[in-house]
Design a protein around this motif. Structure first.
Motif, short mmCIF file in Angstrom:
data_model
loop_
_atom_site.label_atom_id
_atom_site.label_comp_id
_atom_site.label_asym_id
_atom_site.label_seq_id
_atom_site.Cartn_x
_atom_site.Cartn_y
_atom_site.Cartn_z
N GLY A 130 -10.55 5.62 -9.25
CA GLY A 130 -11.60 5.37 -8.28
C GLY A 130 -12.14 3.96 -8.36
N PRO A 131 -13.13 3.62 -7.52
CA PRO A 131 -13.70 2.27 -7.48
C PRO A 131 -14.15 1.78 -8.86
CG PRO A 131 -14.49 3.54 -5.62
CD PRO A 131 -13.74 4.50 -6.50
N GLY A 132 -13.72 0.59 -9.23
CA GLY A 132 -14.12 -0.03 -10.48
C GLY A 132 -13.25 0.29 -11.66
N THR A 133 -12.30 1.24 -11.52
CA THR A 133 -11.48 1.62 -12.67
C THR A 133 -10.36 0.62 -12.94
OG1 THR A 133 -10.11 2.99 -11.22
CG2 THR A 133 -11.90 4.09 -12.39
N HIS A 134 -9.92 -0.09 -11.91
CA HIS A 134 -8.83 -1.05 -12.10
C HIS A 134 -8.85 -2.02 -10.92
CE1 HIS A 134 -5.35 -2.55 -14.14
NE2 HIS A 134 -4.55 -2.37 -13.11
#
Length: 374
Positions: A258-262
């Motif tokens: 999800g957003p911000g994980t990679h």
């Protein structure tokens, strides 16, 4: 003294131009390029369609970052997952980056840290990818690596079964080990991996950085086996010479990235995506893939006839000639004779012509190989 770090052992050849399979050095000497930039140049050097794609996109937009919508990325992702069991793609800049993304996704999704990899594998030179690589020459000298990789012999079912426990989140392998010697997974080992993953809820990561994009005679090499990866990584041939990498994953992995994980600043930029889409529009065509297999059969037949004492291994246009002795001197002799080659481990000559290579160019290469190997 050079201003460059000396981390490459460079050959004394300065290439200045290329077209198709032929490259020319600064002295005007022509060579058959059977390295393809190490399995990168799917359509050969300066293919008109790729040149056009770069020219047209360069006049529109080069880079916007991943802060904004990118319909071209959506189209490329759809092309890659079409008619497969994959559902989603993440774009980056290289194979090592794709493998780092795969390692992160597997650990985050499963909550388990142990990943099993194999001896003679090669997954890249970043810290995670290097830790996954089963070659001491890649790993030595850098201190403690990530400790949660277990490396076992390739094609050894008993060795694999012995390291399976509740902490294993994923198995990571190449269907054909390109750097490690053009070693192919056996049907028995592939079946064992499939059974083990299914029985234990273990994710399967297949590294197709070198084998993918029709290089081995199918879109992806795993399609020639019973294996059904949860995660697959791509690069090299995907960009046809322009840097791009990709990680594909199944639908049930979607929420774990999800957003911000990679993320990546340059990954999937409009220029790289335009080139990759052009490559796929050419190589993901049944007639083209059929030609790759026809050329492969022709190449193998010629090599077997001409070099009967040497074993030929591999698939598609990722082939190897196995020698009893080290092949470094043969690579040098081939350079001098006008044929560019690369090794796969110390004892295998790796053959990686562009997928557009002609029969005549194959004949010329075989003639040179006959001369240097005799």
């Amino acid at each position: 003294m050079s201003s460059l770090f000396q981390n490459y052992t460079r050959r004394p050849i300065h290439l200045v131009k290329g077209r198709g399979t032929i490259v020319t050095d600064a002295n005007g000497k022509d060579y058959l390029d059977f390295t393809s930039g190490i399995a990168v140049l799917s359509l050969g050097h300066t293919h008109p369609a790729i040149v056009q794609a770069i020219q047209e996109q360069s006049e529109k937009l080069w880079h916007i970052s991943n802060l904004f919508e990118n319909p071209e990325q959506e189209k490329l992702a759809e092309t890659l997952v079409n008619d497969t069991h994959f559902a989603h793609a993440f774009f980056c800049n290289s194979g090592a980056e794709a493998n780092e993304a795969a390692i992160k996704l597997a650990r985050k999704h499963t909550g388990k840290h142990t990943i099993i990899t194999f001896e003679k594998s090669f997954h890249g030179r970043t810290f995670g990818a290097m830790s996954a690589t089963g070659q001491d020459k890649i790993r030595n000298g850098f201190g403690p690596l990530l400790e949660t990789f277990k490396t076992v012999p390739f094609n050894d079912v008993s060795a694999l079964e012995a390291v399976i426990d509740d902490e294993v989140g994923a198995i990571m392998l190449e269907v054909i080990q390109g750097e490690g010697g053009v070693n192919q997974v056996t049907p028995e080992f592939a079946q064992a991996i499939s059974d083990i993953c299914l029985a234990n809820g273990i994710l399967l990561i297949i590294d197709e950085v070198q084998t993918g994009i029709s290089r081995t005679g199918t879109r992806y090499a795993y399609e020639q086996t019973v294996l059904k990866p949860d995660i697959m990584t791509l690069a090299k041939g995907l960009g046809g010479g322009f840097p791009i990498g990709a990680m594909l994953g199944t639908a049930d992995l979607h929420d774990s990235l999800g957003p911000g994980t990679h993320g990546t600043t340059f990954g999937g930029n409009p220029l790289a995506v335009a080139v990759a889409q052009t490559v796929l529009d050419n190589v993901f065509v049944s007639d083209f893939i059929g030609e790759v297999n026809r050329k492969s059969a022709y190449f193998i037949e010629k090599l077997s006839e001409t070099l009967p004492s040497h074993k030929v291994v591999g698939s598609g246009l990722l082939l190897g000639i196995v020698c009893e002795e080290e092949v470094a001197s043969y690579i040098t002799a081939a350079d001098e004779a006008g044929l560019l080659l690369v090794s796969a481990g110390p004892n295998v000559i790796r053959l990686l012509p562009p997928l557009t290579v002609t029969n005549e160019e194959i004949d010329q290469a075989v003639d040179i190989l006959k001369t240097i190997l005799s």
